[in-house]
Motif scaffolding. Structure first.
Motif, PDB file in Angstrom:
ATOM      1  N   GLN A  47      46.263  25.647  19.201  1.00 46.89           N
ATOM      2  CA  GLN A  47      44.983  26.458  19.595  1.00 46.89           C
ATOM      3  C   GLN A  47      45.335  27.521  20.436  1.00 46.89           C
ATOM      4  N   VAL A  48      44.850  28.620  20.134  1.00 47.21           N
ATOM      5  CA  VAL A  48      44.962  29.819  21.106  1.00 47.21           C
ATOM      6  C   VAL A  48      43.868  30.194  21.988  1.00 47.21           C
ATOM      7  N   GLN A  49      44.103  30.281  23.330  1.00 46.29           N
ATOM      8  CA  GLN A  49      42.937  30.603  24.101  1.00 46.29           C
ATOM      9  C   GLN A  49      43.191  32.069  24.763  1.00 46.29           C
ATOM     10  N   LEU A  50      41.874  32.684  24.824  1.00 41.95           N
ATOM     11  CA  LEU A  50      42.027  34.029  25.756  1.00 41.95           C
ATOM     12  C   LEU A  50      41.107  33.954  26.758  1.00 41.95           C
ATOM     13  N   VAL A  51      41.529  34.357  27.966  1.00 49.40           N
ATOM     14  CA  VAL A  51      40.899  34.200  29.035  1.00 49.40           C
ATOM     15  C   VAL A  51      40.841  35.616  29.741  1.00 49.40           C
ATOM     16  N   GLU A  52      39.563  36.096  29.892  1.00 48.71           N
ATOM     17  CA  GLU A  52      39.251  37.574  30.387  1.00 48.71           C
ATOM     18  C   GLU A  52      38.912  37.230  32.012  1.00 48.71           C
ATOM     19  N   SER A  53      39.317  38.134  32.512  1.00 44.77           N
ATOM     20  CA  SER A  53      38.861  38.373  34.021  1.00 44.77           C
ATOM     21  C   SER A  53      38.636  39.790  34.402  1.00 44.77           C
ATOM     22  N   GLY A  54      38.154  40.250  35.625  1.00 42.92           N
ATOM     23  CA  GLY A  54      38.025  41.400  36.169  1.00 42.92           C
ATOM     24  C   GLY A  54      36.857  42.330  35.992  1.00 42.92           C
ATOM     25  N   GLY A  55      35.671  41.783  35.480  1.00 40.98           N
ATOM     26  CA  GLY A  55      34.499  42.322  35.160  1.00 40.98           C
ATOM     27  C   GLY A  55      33.604  42.219  36.441  1.00 40.98           C
ATOM     28  N   GLY A  56      32.574  43.163  36.140  1.00 40.83           N
ATOM     29  CA  GLY A  56      31.514  42.985  37.462  1.00 40.83           C
ATOM     30  C   GLY A  56      30.764  44.125  37.485  1.00 40.83           C
ATOM     31  N   LEU A  57      30.306  44.552  38.735  1.00 42.35           N
ATOM     32  CA  LEU A  57      29.172  45.541  38.923  1.00 42.35           C
ATOM     33  C   LEU A  57      29.813  46.649  39.706  1.00 42.35           C
ATOM     34  N   VAL A  58      29.913  47.808  39.262  1.00 41.62           N
ATOM     35  CA  VAL A  58      30.634  49.257  39.795  1.00 41.62           C
ATOM     36  C   VAL A  58      29.504  50.513  39.846  1.00 41.62           C
ATOM     37  N   GLN A  59      29.570  51.240  40.625  1.00 42.44           N
ATOM     38  CA  GLN A  59      28.831  52.498  40.589  1.00 42.44           C
ATOM     39  C   GLN A  59      29.479  53.632  39.629  1.00 42.44           C
ATOM     40  N   ALA A  60      28.599  54.419  38.922  1.00 37.45           N
ATOM     41  CA  ALA A  60      29.215  55.388  38.189  1.00 37.45           C
ATOM     42  C   ALA A  60      30.350  56.106  38.947  1.00 37.45           C
ATOM     43  N   GLY A  61      31.391  56.432  38.451  1.00 38.05           N
ATOM     44  CA  GLY A  61      32.486  57.209  38.799  1.00 38.05           C
ATOM     45  C   GLY A  61      33.431  56.164  39.283  1.00 38.05           C
ATOM     46  N   GLY A  62      33.211  54.721  39.388  1.00 39.16           N
ATOM     47  CA  GLY A  62      34.179  53.852  39.699  1.00 39.16           C
ATOM     48  C   GLY A  62      35.092  53.557  38.965  1.00 39.16           C
ATOM     49  N   SER A  63      36.015  52.490  39.162  1.00 43.02           N
ATOM     50  CA  SER A  63      37.177  51.782  38.399  1.00 43.02           C
ATOM     51  C   SER A  63      36.862  50.490  38.312  1.00 43.02           C
ATOM     52  N   LEU A  64      37.222  49.578  37.237  1.00 38.02           N
ATOM     53  CA  LEU A  64      37.384  48.474  37.050  1.00 38.02           C
ATOM     54  C   LEU A  64      38.820  48.152  36.295  1.00 38.02           C
ATOM     55  N   ARG A  65      39.608  47.070  36.506  1.00 42.32           N
ATOM     56  CA  ARG A  65      40.543  46.633  35.727  1.00 42.32           C
ATOM     57  C   ARG A  65      40.305  45.317  35.171  1.00 42.32           C
ATOM     58  N   LEU A  66      40.291  44.993  33.817  1.00 40.82           N
ATOM     59  CA  LEU A  66      40.167  43.851  33.155  1.00 40.82           C
ATOM     60  C   LEU A  66      41.437  43.231  32.626  1.00 40.82           C
ATOM     61  N   SER A  67      41.389  41.977  32.845  1.00 41.30           N
ATOM     62  CA  SER A  67      42.836  41.345  32.273  1.00 41.30           C
ATOM     63  C   SER A  67      42.411  40.111  31.144  1.00 41.30           C
ATOM     64  N   CYS A  68      43.289  40.039  30.531  1.00 37.99           N
ATOM     65  CA  CYS A  68      43.012  38.801  29.177  1.00 37.99           C
ATOM     66  C   CYS A  68      44.338  38.261  29.320  1.00 37.99           C
ATOM     67  N   ALA A  69      44.601  36.868  29.566  1.00 38.30           N
ATOM     68  CA  ALA A  69      45.499  36.113  29.354  1.00 38.30           C
ATOM     69  C   ALA A  69      45.486  35.367  28.158  1.00 38.30           C
ATOM     70  N   ILE A  70      46.638  35.114  27.411  1.00 41.85           N
ATOM     71  CA  ILE A  70      46.452  34.213  26.131  1.00 41.85           C
ATOM     72  C   ILE A  70      47.398  33.328  26.307  1.00 41.85           C
ATOM     73  N   SER A  71      47.057  32.193  25.824  1.00 34.82           N
ATOM     74  CA  SER A  71      47.930  30.948  25.782  1.00 34.82           C
ATOM     75  C   SER A  71      47.691  30.107  24.767  1.00 34.82           C
ATOM     76  N   GLY A  72      48.622  29.227  24.414  1.00 33.34           N
ATOM     77  CA  GLY A  72      48.642  28.333  23.476  1.00 33.34           C
ATOM     78  C   GLY A  72      49.998  28.298  22.869  1.00 33.34           C
TER      79      GLY A  72
END
Length: 119
Positions: free
Chosen positions: A1-26
């Protein structure tokens, strides 16, 4: 079985930055294409960015020049650096990975992470 787990989302003001990550296991033999998609309320899921096993990238028109996709093959992880965020970037972001397992292929999705950009 393959699992993908995302992280890094959230609330940010316009003009800001975010970094999403996705770790894949299995039980994975090889990961080919990896990508990020997003779905806003009332809209279809759309491609944000994709990256091949060789590092070739493809971006949706609305994010070109602002988002950068990258991957760490040693960690089976894909990233999405999002800069100059706009309210229209608000959506649930999903990670996708395609590849092969022993005697089969896979095309798997993460559970999604919410990104909200306030004006």
């Amino acid at each position: 079985q393959v699992q993908l787990v995302e992280s890094g989302g959230g609330l940010v003001q316009a003009g800001g930055s975010l970094r999403l990550s996705c770790a894949i296991s299995g039980s994975i033999f090889r990961i080919n294409d990896m990508g990020w998609y997003r779905q806003a309320p009332g809209k279809q899921r759309e491609l944000v960015a994709a990256i091949s096993s060789g590092g070739s990238t493809n971006y949706g028109d609305s994010v070109k020049g602002r988002f950068t996709i990258s991957r760490d093959n040693a960690k089976n992880t894909v990233y999405l650096q999002m800069n100059s965020l706009k309210p229209e970037d608000t959506a649930v972001y999903y990670c996708n990975a395609q590849g092969s397992r022993w005697l089969s292929s896979f095309n798997s999705w993460g559970q999604g992470t919410q990104v909200t950009v306030s004006s």
